[in-house]
Motif scaffolding. Sequence first.
Motif, PDB file in Angstrom:
ATOM      1  N   ALA A  97     -94.905 -60.989 -47.600  1.00 35.34           N
ATOM      2  CA  ALA A  97     -94.056 -59.985 -48.245  1.00 35.34           C
ATOM      3  C   ALA A  97     -94.707 -59.401 -49.493  1.00 35.34           C
ATOM      4  CB  ALA A  97     -92.706 -60.597 -48.591  1.00 35.34           C
ATOM      5  N   GLN A  98     -95.279 -60.239 -50.332  1.00 34.09           N
ATOM      6  CA  GLN A  98     -95.870 -59.742 -51.567  1.00 34.09           C
ATOM      7  C   GLN A  98     -97.049 -58.826 -51.296  1.00 34.09           C
ATOM      8  OE1 GLN A  98     -96.800 -62.786 -54.448  1.00 34.09           O
ATOM      9  NE2 GLN A  98     -98.002 -61.403 -55.740  1.00 34.09           N
ATOM     10  N   SER A  99     -97.914 -59.227 -50.366  1.00 38.09           N
ATOM     11  CA  SER A  99     -99.068 -58.393 -50.017  1.00 38.09           C
ATOM     12  C   SER A  99     -98.623 -57.080 -49.389  1.00 38.09           C
ATOM     13  CB  SER A  99     -99.990 -59.146 -49.048  1.00 38.09           C
ATOM     14  OG  SER A  99    -100.500 -60.312 -49.644  1.00 38.09           O
ATOM     15  N   ARG A 100     -97.557 -57.146 -48.588  1.00 37.67           N
ATOM     16  CA  ARG A 100     -97.068 -55.946 -47.914  1.00 37.67           C
ATOM     17  C   ARG A 100     -96.503 -54.943 -48.918  1.00 37.67           C
ATOM     18  NH1 ARG A 100     -94.042 -58.482 -44.814  1.00 37.67           N
ATOM     19  NH2 ARG A 100     -91.975 -58.130 -45.688  1.00 37.67           N
ATOM     20  N   ILE A 101     -95.744 -55.428 -49.891  1.00 30.13           N
ATOM     21  CA  ILE A 101     -95.180 -54.535 -50.902  1.00 30.13           C
ATOM     22  C   ILE A 101     -96.293 -53.937 -51.755  1.00 30.13           C
ATOM     23  CG2 ILE A 101     -93.734 -54.425 -52.962  1.00 30.13           C
ATOM     24  CD1 ILE A 101     -92.190 -54.534 -50.318  1.00 30.13           C
ATOM     25  N   GLU A 102     -97.247 -54.751 -52.132  1.00 35.14           N
ATOM     26  CA  GLU A 102     -98.371 -54.251 -52.929  1.00 35.14           C
ATOM     27  C   GLU A 102     -99.142 -53.171 -52.163  1.00 35.14           C
ATOM     28  OE1 GLU A 102    -102.458 -55.847 -55.145  1.00 35.14           O
ATOM     29  OE2 GLU A 102    -101.179 -57.237 -54.032  1.00 35.14           O
ATOM     30  N   PHE A 103     -99.357 -53.420 -50.877  1.00 37.81           N
ATOM     31  CA  PHE A 103    -100.060 -52.437 -50.054  1.00 37.81           C
ATOM     32  C   PHE A 103     -99.286 -51.127 -49.981  1.00 37.81           C
ATOM     33  CE2 PHE A 103    -100.338 -50.353 -45.940  1.00 37.81           C
ATOM     34  CZ  PHE A 103    -101.690 -50.064 -45.871  1.00 37.81           C
ATOM     35  N   LEU A 104     -97.991 -51.190 -49.725  1.00 35.97           N
ATOM     36  CA  LEU A 104     -97.189 -49.982 -49.578  1.00 35.97           C
ATOM     37  C   LEU A 104     -97.085 -49.212 -50.887  1.00 35.97           C
ATOM     38  CD1 LEU A 104     -94.373 -51.298 -47.223  1.00 35.97           C
ATOM     39  CD2 LEU A 104     -96.002 -49.472 -46.697  1.00 35.97           C
ATOM     40  N   GLU A 105     -96.919 -49.918 -51.988  1.00 39.14           N
ATOM     41  CA  GLU A 105     -96.859 -49.242 -53.279  1.00 39.14           C
ATOM     42  C   GLU A 105     -98.162 -48.510 -53.567  1.00 39.14           C
ATOM     43  OE1 GLU A 105     -93.765 -52.078 -55.810  1.00 39.14           O
ATOM     44  OE2 GLU A 105     -95.921 -52.468 -55.904  1.00 39.14           O
ATOM     45  N   THR A 106     -99.277 -49.154 -53.237  1.00 42.87           N
ATOM     46  CA  THR A 106    -100.578 -48.534 -53.482  1.00 42.87           C
ATOM     47  C   THR A 106    -100.808 -47.357 -52.551  1.00 42.87           C
ATOM     48  OG1 THR A 106    -101.458 -50.685 -54.180  1.00 42.87           O
ATOM     49  CG2 THR A 106    -103.060 -48.962 -53.659  1.00 42.87           C
ATOM     50  N   ALA A 107    -100.442 -47.520 -51.277  1.00 44.08           N
ATOM     51  CA  ALA A 107    -100.605 -46.426 -50.311  1.00 44.08           C
ATOM     52  C   ALA A 107     -99.771 -45.224 -50.721  1.00 44.08           C
ATOM     53  CB  ALA A 107    -100.221 -46.898 -48.911  1.00 44.08           C
ATOM     54  N   TRP A 108     -98.547 -45.467 -51.141  1.00 41.84           N
ATOM     55  CA  TRP A 108     -97.685 -44.370 -51.596  1.00 41.84           C
ATOM     56  C   TRP A 108     -98.298 -43.673 -52.802  1.00 41.84           C
ATOM     57  CZ3 TRP A 108     -95.159 -43.149 -56.106  1.00 41.84           C
ATOM     58  CH2 TRP A 108     -94.159 -42.174 -56.020  1.00 41.84           C
ATOM     59  N   TYR A 109     -98.733 -44.467 -53.765  1.00 47.78           N
ATOM     60  CA  TYR A 109     -99.288 -43.912 -54.996  1.00 47.78           C
ATOM     61  C   TYR A 109    -100.536 -43.080 -54.717  1.00 47.78           C
ATOM     62  CZ  TYR A 109    -101.579 -43.792 -59.566  1.00 47.78           C
ATOM     63  OH  TYR A 109    -102.202 -43.375 -60.704  1.00 47.78           O
ATOM     64  N   GLU A 110    -101.480 -43.630 -53.960  1.00 45.28           N
ATOM     65  CA  GLU A 110    -102.735 -42.918 -53.708  1.00 45.28           C
ATOM     66  C   GLU A 110    -102.516 -41.683 -52.839  1.00 45.28           C
ATOM     67  OE1 GLU A 110    -105.403 -43.378 -55.287  1.00 45.28           O
ATOM     68  OE2 GLU A 110    -104.949 -45.298 -56.220  1.00 45.28           O
ATOM     69  N   ALA A 111    -101.585 -41.766 -51.897  1.00 41.42           N
ATOM     70  CA  ALA A 111    -101.278 -40.599 -51.064  1.00 41.42           C
ATOM     71  C   ALA A 111    -100.703 -39.480 -51.913  1.00 41.42           C
ATOM     72  CB  ALA A 111    -100.309 -40.982 -49.951  1.00 41.42           C
ATOM     73  N   ARG A 112     -99.687 -39.799 -52.719  1.00 40.48           N
ATOM     74  CA  ARG A 112     -99.070 -38.773 -53.555  1.00 40.48           C
ATOM     75  C   ARG A 112    -100.046 -38.240 -54.594  1.00 40.48           C
ATOM     76  NH1 ARG A 112     -95.335 -36.171 -51.457  1.00 40.48           N
ATOM     77  NH2 ARG A 112     -94.765 -35.468 -53.550  1.00 40.48           N
ATOM     78  N   ARG A 113    -100.879 -39.078 -55.106  1.00 38.11           N
ATOM     79  CA  ARG A 113    -101.887 -38.674 -56.092  1.00 38.11           C
ATOM     80  C   ARG A 113    -102.821 -37.617 -55.512  1.00 38.11           C
ATOM     81  NH1 ARG A 113    -107.121 -40.595 -57.619  1.00 38.11           N
ATOM     82  NH2 ARG A 113    -107.456 -40.573 -59.875  1.00 38.11           N
ATOM     83  N   ALA A 114    -103.121 -37.760 -54.220  1.00 41.42           N
ATOM     84  CA  ALA A 114    -104.000 -36.816 -53.544  1.00 41.42           C
ATOM     85  C   ALA A 114    -103.240 -35.658 -52.903  1.00 41.42           C
ATOM     86  CB  ALA A 114    -104.820 -37.550 -52.467  1.00 41.42           C
ATOM     87  N   GLY A 115    -101.923 -35.597 -53.081  1.00 42.10           N
ATOM     88  CA  GLY A 115    -101.144 -34.517 -52.495  1.00 42.10           C
ATOM     89  C   GLY A 115    -100.930 -34.664 -51.008  1.00 42.10           C
ATOM     90  N   LEU A 116    -100.865 -35.910 -50.524  1.00 47.53           N
ATOM     91  CA  LEU A 116    -100.673 -36.187 -49.105  1.00 47.53           C
ATOM     92  C   LEU A 116     -99.324 -36.864 -48.882  1.00 47.53           C
ATOM     93  CD1 LEU A 116    -104.192 -37.725 -48.384  1.00 47.53           C
ATOM     94  CD2 LEU A 116    -103.471 -35.388 -47.857  1.00 47.53           C
ATOM     95  N   ASP A 117     -98.814 -36.730 -47.678  1.00 47.10           N
ATOM     96  CA  ASP A 117     -97.598 -37.434 -47.313  1.00 47.10           C
ATOM     97  C   ASP A 117     -97.950 -38.906 -47.069  1.00 47.10           C
ATOM     98  OD1 ASP A 117     -95.573 -38.620 -45.465  1.00 47.10           O
ATOM     99  OD2 ASP A 117     -94.659 -36.642 -45.673  1.00 47.10           O
ATOM    100  N   PRO A 118     -97.263 -39.849 -47.708  1.00 48.76           N
ATOM    101  CA  PRO A 118     -97.565 -41.263 -47.484  1.00 48.76           C
ATOM    102  C   PRO A 118     -97.459 -41.672 -46.013  1.00 48.76           C
ATOM    103  CG  PRO A 118     -96.182 -41.014 -49.423  1.00 48.76           C
ATOM    104  CD  PRO A 118     -96.245 -39.662 -48.769  1.00 48.76           C
ATOM    105  N   GLY A 119     -96.531 -41.071 -45.284  1.00 50.41           N
ATOM    106  CA  GLY A 119     -96.403 -41.387 -43.867  1.00 50.41           C
ATOM    107  C   GLY A 119     -97.633 -40.992 -43.077  1.00 50.41           C
ATOM    108  N   LEU A 120     -98.258 -39.876 -43.443  1.00 49.31           N
ATOM    109  CA  LEU A 120     -99.496 -39.465 -42.782  1.00 49.31           C
ATOM    110  C   LEU A 120    -100.588 -40.500 -43.027  1.00 49.31           C
ATOM    111  CD1 LEU A 120    -101.446 -37.444 -41.390  1.00 49.31           C
ATOM    112  CD2 LEU A 120    -101.733 -36.375 -43.645  1.00 49.31           C
ATOM    113  N   VAL A 121    -100.693 -40.969 -44.258  1.00 49.14           N
ATOM    114  CA  VAL A 121    -101.713 -41.964 -44.596  1.00 49.14           C
ATOM    115  C   VAL A 121    -101.466 -43.259 -43.819  1.00 49.14           C
ATOM    116  CG1 VAL A 121    -102.649 -43.386 -46.454  1.00 49.14           C
ATOM    117  CG2 VAL A 121    -102.189 -40.952 -46.839  1.00 49.14           C
ATOM    118  N   LEU A 122    -100.217 -43.680 -43.721  1.00 51.52           N
ATOM    119  CA  LEU A 122     -99.910 -44.889 -42.961  1.00 51.52           C
ATOM    120  C   LEU A 122    -100.235 -44.709 -41.478  1.00 51.52           C
ATOM    121  CD1 LEU A 122     -96.525 -45.998 -44.585  1.00 51.52           C
ATOM    122  CD2 LEU A 122     -98.817 -46.893 -45.035  1.00 51.52           C
ATOM    123  N   GLY A 123     -99.965 -43.527 -40.937  1.00 44.73           N
ATOM    124  CA  GLY A 123    -100.314 -43.255 -39.547  1.00 44.73           C
ATOM    125  C   GLY A 123    -101.809 -43.273 -39.320  1.00 44.73           C
ATOM    126  N   LEU A 124    -102.558 -42.705 -40.258  1.00 47.31           N
ATOM    127  CA  LEU A 124    -104.014 -42.707 -40.149  1.00 47.31           C
ATOM    128  C   LEU A 124    -104.551 -44.134 -40.195  1.00 47.31           C
ATOM    129  CD1 LEU A 124    -106.490 -40.270 -41.771  1.00 47.31           C
ATOM    130  CD2 LEU A 124    -106.861 -42.716 -42.054  1.00 47.31           C
TER     131      LEU A 124
END
Length: 225
Positions: A97-124
């Motif tokens: 659980a802890q690793s999963r939350i950390e991963f998702l928070e980071t994926a969301w942050y980096e996706a939004r930082r780059a102007g991307l949809d987080p869902g697209l990044v997760l799909g990729l």
Amino acid sequence: MNRLPRALLSRLRQGRFAALPRTAAVLALGAGLLAAPAHAGNQKEEALGDSVRVALSNAIHDARPPKPSFSNPSERLRFEQWLGEMSERLKRKLPDAQSRIEFLETAWYEARRAGLDPGLVLGLIQVESAYRKYAVSIVGARGYMQVMPFWTNVIGDSDRRKLFNMQTNLRYGCAILRMYLDMEGGNLYLALGRYNGSRGRPEYPNAVLAAWNNWKHAASAVAAR
């Protein structure tokens, strides 16, 4: 929230990502082709203008940890709803659980930082590595987003081992995809092909667009600063 440098955005970006998915999806699905099994990333080394290379390098070397902030409580609530839903979907791939939350928070942050949809990044990531942190493709691409090692020479410090660091890998992958998207004038279909080294072929873009559907959520459009 720390965004990509203005030098990169002003030179490359022709529009925010939010305006792109519907057009891109029509292009991909309109081809009428079923998604074939996709291979891991094989980005090609390209000649980049000095200003683009410097901007990408500056973005990669921003060592500050992902600390999303929100302008109002409703934005935070939407993010927390997104996080809870995505965490539930990702349990089988990332059971801790802890690793999963950390991963998702980071994926969301980096996706939004780059102007991307987080869902697209997760799909990729689903298509590229099936959420395996230490995945290595037959051509040497590494980590969650299967980043080619040559990028560490072009915009990094030449330490290829860092591509197995979660945040570093996601930051490289998101910044590179953003660059390709801007190079292609906002055409997500072609940008995804370029990311995979298969520009013009339908298999990989269709696979990522199909995977994206597994990670769509209304809260993915939450704005951060």
